[in-house]
Design an enzyme around this catalytic site. Structure first.
Site, PDB file in Angstrom:
ATOM      1  N   GLY A  89     -56.219  25.572 -39.922  1.00  0.00           N
ATOM      2  CA  GLY A  89     -56.337  24.200 -39.409  1.00  0.00           C
ATOM      3  C   GLY A  89     -55.282  23.924 -38.348  1.00  0.00           C
ATOM      4  N   GLU A 122     -47.016  20.909 -37.324  1.00  0.00           N
ATOM      5  CA  GLU A 122     -45.647  20.509 -37.686  1.00  0.00           C
ATOM      6  C   GLU A 122     -45.022  21.521 -38.652  1.00  0.00           C
ATOM      7  OE1 GLU A 122     -45.479  16.480 -39.105  1.00  0.00           O
ATOM      8  OE2 GLU A 122     -46.157  15.636 -37.205  1.00  0.00           O
ATOM      9  N   HIS A 137     -31.922   4.540 -16.167  1.00  0.00           N
ATOM     10  CA  HIS A 137     -31.774   5.889 -15.626  1.00  0.00           C
ATOM     11  C   HIS A 137     -30.462   6.479 -16.108  1.00  0.00           C
ATOM     12  CE1 HIS A 137     -31.858   9.257 -12.866  1.00  0.00           C
ATOM     13  NE2 HIS A 137     -30.599   8.962 -12.553  1.00  0.00           N
TER      14      HIS A 137
END
Ligand SMILES: Cc1cc2nc3c(=O)[nH]c(=O)nc-3n(C[C@H](O)[C@H](O)[C@H](O)COP(=O)(O)OP(=O)(O)OC[C@H]3O[C@@H](n4cnc5c(N)ncnc54)[C@H](O)[C@@H]3O)c2cc1C
Length: 467
Positions: free
Chosen positions: A180, A187, A445
């Site tokens: 699967g 994960e 930023h």
């Protein structure tokens, strides 16, 4: 005892429903068959998997990137027992937290299997066999789900395992076949690959993480293959899997129809989960399930029996903790006469691999299928100063916007910390922002969030600045 609201199951759906019901003034009870609260998510799902993902990522960095950062460490080693022990501590703290919240909100907790005697009576059978009955005006079923096993696969919990066993391994597998290519497989496959396990994925479909935008599944497959040496067998169907000695013999059929055999030392079956209603005595209350075993509910999450509701993994929809939580709040507020709302299209999906993957709204495939006219704008992580500073340059952000109105229709991301970044996409779409709206907002930023701003610039008018 008699209650206004009784919740059966204490996962993220159930315990959140109970808290919200108590906040709204209902006398509330919650029933949990296991000794700890928190359900799949806290005990054997979201939380323990993320704890192991974090630990294994530290190890991977220590062995793969520290040297480039100018940090020299002598041969880092995995202490698996310590890693699993830390995970258990995280789980315990989190479950204890739920117990505290139950007390704080004056919710009565019953430990035992809850089953309907009739529509307004619930029997609680404890582990020692004793039982008690409570009566209730309204009931919320939140009994969750269990792993799905394919016929032919002999699940022995030792070498042929599901996610539950993969979270408490005693040794690091040498070779693990993951059946699967969905979220849980990618994960948990990553956890062990980072510690040296060879991972072979067998997936029936032609792509991994199939529910997500195709760009993300392609990029994740590329990165896992390149970085963690995952071996992918797509369009391949498992016929049988069985433990033989200290190996698992897996037979499968590839896309050419040829039989192929794998002989790993472990096989993780992660093909999905099924709704869990065993022992609930639904028939005694007259509650119906659909053809897939899910409790049938209407738009208010009410079952065919007035006063009995169902939420989370046991009903239709994405099997996600945050979806279950939203539904828990929704039902409690409905019971209080409020008019809550859930936008199911805006429940984000996340994969906690590294890079992380996240998406919300329509995928490009769905928009094509609907014949919707859309604009797509992408921005690569590697063009960000922040990503280069942390050496996390794989991935991208893709924004899909309506061709005429510029309204954002979908946000799809793969890259560092996108599990957190996707929240900006959810907010933008909940407020029906245009791609230009987001591209005109200041994004700090250097941060990974700049990829969202730049992808919106790209989507709105193909005017990204930094590519
Ligand atoms: C390995 C893994 C990782 C996951 N990671 C994530 C993630 O990162 N993010 C995410 O959103 N989702 C994740 N999920 C999915 C998530 O765990 C589920 O979607 C979520 O737990 C569903 O919540 P729920 O409240 O519906 O049910 P559950 O959490 O399954 O809880 C149901 C509870 O009901 C109890 N129960 C059942 N029947 C009875 C009964 N008759 N009487 C009393 N109690 C009963 C069960 O014991 C259980 O405690 C993961 C799942 C797994 C397996």
């Amino acid at each position: 005892m008699s209650y206004d609201v009784t919740v059966i199951g204490s996962g993220p759906g159930g315990y959140v429903a109970a808290i919200r019901a108590a906040q709204l003034g209902f006398k509330t009870a919650i029933i949990e068959k296991y000794s700890t609260l928190g359900g799949t998510c806290l005990n054997v799902g979201c939380i323990p998997s993320k704890a192991l993902l974090d630990s294994s990522e530290h190890f991977h960095n220590a062995t793969h990137t520290f040297a480039k950062h100018g940090i020299e460490v002598k041969e880092p080693k995995v202490n698996l027992a310590q890693m699993i022990g830390r995970k258990d501590q995280v789980v315990k703290q989190t479950c204890d937290g739920i117990e505290f919240l139950m007390k704080k909100n004056k919710i009565d907790v019953f430990n035992g299997l809850g089953s309907f005697v009739d529509k307004n009576k619930i029997k609680i059978t404890k582990e020692d066999g004793s039982s008690e009955e409570i009566s209730t005006d309204k009931t919320i079923i939140a009994t969750g789900s269990k792993p799905l096993i394919i016929p032919g696969v002999e699940y022995d919990k030792k070498r042929v395992i599901t996610s539950t066993e993969a979270l408490k391994m005693k040794e690091i597998p040498k070779h693990m076949v993951v059946i699967g290519g969905g979220v849980i497989g990618m994960e948990l496959g990553s956890v062990y690959a980072r510690m040296g396990t060879k991972i072979t994925v067998i997936e029936y479909l032609d792509k991994i993480i199939p529910g997500m935008d195709g760009t993300l599944s392609k990029e994740l497959q590329r990165v896992l293959k390149k970085g963690l040496k995952f071996d992918f067998n797509l369009q391949t169907k498992v016929v049988s899997a069985k433990t033989v000695g200290d190996k698992v013999v897996i037979k499968a059929e590839n896309k050419k129809g040829e039989e192929i055999t794998f002989e790993p030392d472990y096989c993780l079956v992660s093909i999905g989960r099924k709704p869990y209603t065993e022992g609930l005595g639904l028939e005694n209350a007259g509650v119906k399930v659909d053809e897939r075993g899910r409790i049938d509910v209407d738009g208010h999450l009410q079952t065919n029996v007035p006063g009995i509701y169902a939420i989370g993994d046991v009903v239709k929809g994405a099997m996600l903790a945050h979806k279950a939580e939203e539904e828990g709040v929704f039902v409690a507020e409905t019971l209080a006469g409020q008019k809550p709302h859930i936008n199911y299209n805006l429940i984000p999906g996340v994969v906690y691999t590294w890079p992380e993957v996240a998406g919300v709204g329509f995928t490009e495939e769905q928009l094509k299928e609907q014949g919707k006219k859309y604009k797509a704008g992408s921005f690569p992580m590697r063009a960000l100063g922040r990503a280069r500073a942390s050496m996390d340059i794989d991935g991208l952000v893709k924004v899909l916007a309506d061709a005429e109105t510029d309204e954002i229709l979908g946000v799809h991301m793969i890259g560092p910390r996108v599990a957190d970044l996707i929240a900006e996409g959810v907010v933008a779409m909940e407020y029906r922002a245009s791609a230009e709206d987001i591209s005109r907002m200041s994004h700090a930023h250097p941060t990974y969030t700049e990829a969202m701003k730049e992808a919106c610039l790209a989507a709105t008018e193909n005017r990204a600045i930094h590519v």
